[in-house]
Design an enzyme around this catalytic site. Sequence first.
Site, PDB file in Angstrom:
ATOM      1  N   ASP A 183      -5.118  -6.091   4.303  1.00  0.00           N
ATOM      2  CA  ASP A 183      -6.259  -6.927   4.705  1.00  0.00           C
ATOM      3  C   ASP A 183      -6.226  -8.284   4.014  1.00  0.00           C
ATOM      4  O   ASP A 183      -6.801  -9.256   4.510  1.00  0.00           O
ATOM      5  CB  ASP A 183      -7.573  -6.219   4.368  1.00  0.00           C
ATOM      6  CG  ASP A 183      -7.763  -4.949   5.180  1.00  0.00           C
ATOM      7  OD1 ASP A 183      -7.374  -4.954   6.366  1.00  0.00           O
ATOM      8  OD2 ASP A 183      -8.278  -3.959   4.623  1.00  0.00           O
TER       9      ASP A 183
ATOM     10  N   LYS B 183       8.728 -17.179 -10.647  1.00  0.00           N
ATOM     11  CA  LYS B 183       8.055 -16.019 -11.208  1.00  0.00           C
ATOM     12  C   LYS B 183       6.876 -16.453 -12.069  1.00  0.00           C
ATOM     13  O   LYS B 183       7.006 -17.329 -12.927  1.00  0.00           O
ATOM     14  CB  LYS B 183       9.049 -15.211 -12.050  1.00  0.00           C
ATOM     15  CG  LYS B 183       8.420 -13.985 -12.711  1.00  0.00           C
ATOM     16  CD  LYS B 183       9.426 -13.254 -13.575  1.00  0.00           C
ATOM     17  CE  LYS B 183       8.752 -12.102 -14.332  1.00  0.00           C
ATOM     18  NZ  LYS B 183       9.695 -11.416 -15.235  1.00  0.00           N
TER      19      LYS B 183
ATOM     20  N   LYS C  14     -14.492   0.247  13.975  1.00  0.00           N
ATOM     21  CA  LYS C  14     -13.179  -0.287  14.334  1.00  0.00           C
ATOM     22  C   LYS C  14     -12.921  -0.178  15.841  1.00  0.00           C
ATOM     23  O   LYS C  14     -12.316  -1.071  16.436  1.00  0.00           O
ATOM     24  CB  LYS C  14     -12.077   0.446  13.560  1.00  0.00           C
ATOM     25  CG  LYS C  14     -11.980   0.052  12.100  1.00  0.00           C
ATOM     26  CD  LYS C  14     -10.829   0.784  11.409  1.00  0.00           C
ATOM     27  CE  LYS C  14     -10.709   0.352   9.948  1.00  0.00           C
ATOM     28  NZ  LYS C  14      -9.588   1.038   9.253  1.00  0.00           N
TER      29      LYS C  14
ATOM     30  N   ASN D 282       0.842  -1.199   0.000  1.00  0.00           N
ATOM     31  CA  ASN D 282       0.000   0.000   0.000  1.00  0.00           C
ATOM     32  C   ASN D 282       0.873   1.244   0.000  1.00  0.00           C
ATOM     33  O   ASN D 282       2.102   1.156  -0.025  1.00  0.00           O
ATOM     34  CB  ASN D 282      -0.960  -0.017   1.202  1.00  0.00           C
ATOM     35  CG  ASN D 282      -0.219  -0.152   2.512  1.00  0.00           C
ATOM     36  OD1 ASN D 282       0.593   0.694   2.878  1.00  0.00           O
ATOM     37  ND2 ASN D 282      -0.486  -1.242   3.235  1.00  0.00           N
TER      38      ASN D 282
ATOM     39  N   LYS E 289     -12.277  -3.759  17.623  1.00  0.00           N
ATOM     40  CA  LYS E 289     -10.866  -3.979  17.969  1.00  0.00           C
ATOM     41  C   LYS E 289     -10.560  -3.603  19.422  1.00  0.00           C
ATOM     42  O   LYS E 289      -9.394  -3.660  19.842  1.00  0.00           O
ATOM     43  CB  LYS E 289      -9.968  -3.204  17.013  1.00  0.00           C
ATOM     44  CG  LYS E 289     -10.181  -3.587  15.540  1.00  0.00           C
ATOM     45  CD  LYS E 289      -9.392  -2.679  14.600  1.00  0.00           C
ATOM     46  CE  LYS E 289      -9.850  -2.833  13.159  1.00  0.00           C
ATOM     47  NZ  LYS E 289      -9.462  -4.110  12.585  1.00  0.00           N
TER      48      LYS E 289
ATOM     49  N   PHE F 128      -5.804   3.387  13.971  1.00  0.00           N
ATOM     50  CA  PHE F 128      -5.890   4.398  12.912  1.00  0.00           C
ATOM     51  C   PHE F 128      -6.909   3.945  11.878  1.00  0.00           C
ATOM     52  O   PHE F 128      -7.053   2.747  11.620  1.00  0.00           O
ATOM     53  CB  PHE F 128      -4.529   4.594  12.243  1.00  0.00           C
ATOM     54  CG  PHE F 128      -3.610   5.511  12.998  1.00  0.00           C
ATOM     55  CD1 PHE F 128      -3.338   6.780  12.536  1.00  0.00           C
ATOM     56  CD2 PHE F 128      -3.043   5.097  14.197  1.00  0.00           C
ATOM     57  CE1 PHE F 128      -2.491   7.625  13.240  1.00  0.00           C
ATOM     58  CE2 PHE F 128      -2.205   5.932  14.914  1.00  0.00           C
ATOM     59  CZ  PHE F 128      -1.928   7.198  14.431  1.00  0.00           C
TER      60      PHE F 128
END
Length: 402
Positions: A279, A289, A337, A209, A341, A323
């Site tokens: 995720d 490969k 969240k 990301n 959590k 976050f």
Amino acid sequence: MENKKTVVIGVCGGIAAYKACEVVSRLKKMNIEVHVIMTKSACEFVTPMTFQTLSQNFVVSDMFEEPKTWDVEHISLAKKADTFLIVPATANVIGKIASGIADDMLTTTVMATKADVIIAPAMNTGMYENPIVQDNIEKLKKYGYSFVEPASGRLACGDTGKGKLADVDDIVHAVYASLYGSDDLKGMKITVTAGPTVEDIDPVRYITNRSSGKMGYSIAKRAVMRGADVTLISGPTSIEVPRGIKKLVKTMSAESLFEAVNENFEECDALIQSAAVADYKPKNYSKKKVKKKDGDLSIELARTKDVAKEMGKIKSDKVLVGFAAETNDLLENAQRKIESKNLDFIVANDLTKKGAGFNTDTNIVKIIDAEGNMEDYPLMSKEDVADIILDKVKELLEKQNR
């Protein structure tokens, strides 16, 4: 920070004067007002225009030049200073201050200030070790002046020994400690996660990301500067590790991040989870490969372990901070969240807003606690956001210890 602080920096004539530019730049990024006074010899090494551009304030070097304001300039700057820093400090200026000599703008202003004065010497080893210089340093220490000890190493003259200007991080740390106090988090053990995770597809390709790690590293840096014992668990980044980190653990995948957090969880008082954890990961890793073929390629993805949720299950008396970086439904997603959590509070930011999110030095956040209370914060540096987060962590830990 509650109030914007002001630092007056005196720059003396020495080859290390160029490093004072970095000090000014770093303090400005910390939202600190900076005014620079240069000795005439300092102007031979770095131009006043350089410091004027970096500080965004007029630079003063000549006591008798036409004033930029109608204030008595040395008195005005002396009063403005919350902290007064001399960097680099030459043997000449140290000697003049120790002897009560005030014959230029820098020494005159130092004599007039009531602010903390921090001196960062830089000179040849022979000069630094000269008993006269050492006596002057000891004399000033008795008067309450602080010193950032020079480092040992190869000097500009080619000699090797003590006298090299201290690391910029150490100098900035000393200024920060003078302005805000560095021990308010002393004794607290804080673990911070930062950066992206990387999930391998094959030996060549991977899924990741856009996280740069800047937010997490800012939190770690501020926590160290405020006296905490900090463990930094970091995915791959190009950011320099803050000085003073007690323990650095480098990770790649979500699984390795979980293992590192789990391993260090017991000994921490607070876990600040700013890492951007994938995720999903490829369900099957190819040892070779994956070759290009005609048509599309489909990669089946499997869920990764939810690190924050797993830590929430074994939370005990620890403070957990999460976050939420979102592009839509920010508040709904953030509140969900918190509950799922078991977080004490969450830092939510809208990635669609300019100046917020990944790869910036700034952020715009909302902080929501477990009771649903929300505070909005405008655009500010990530280091300022870090201080706000740490203030809240400190408050929660202190409540638990009452």
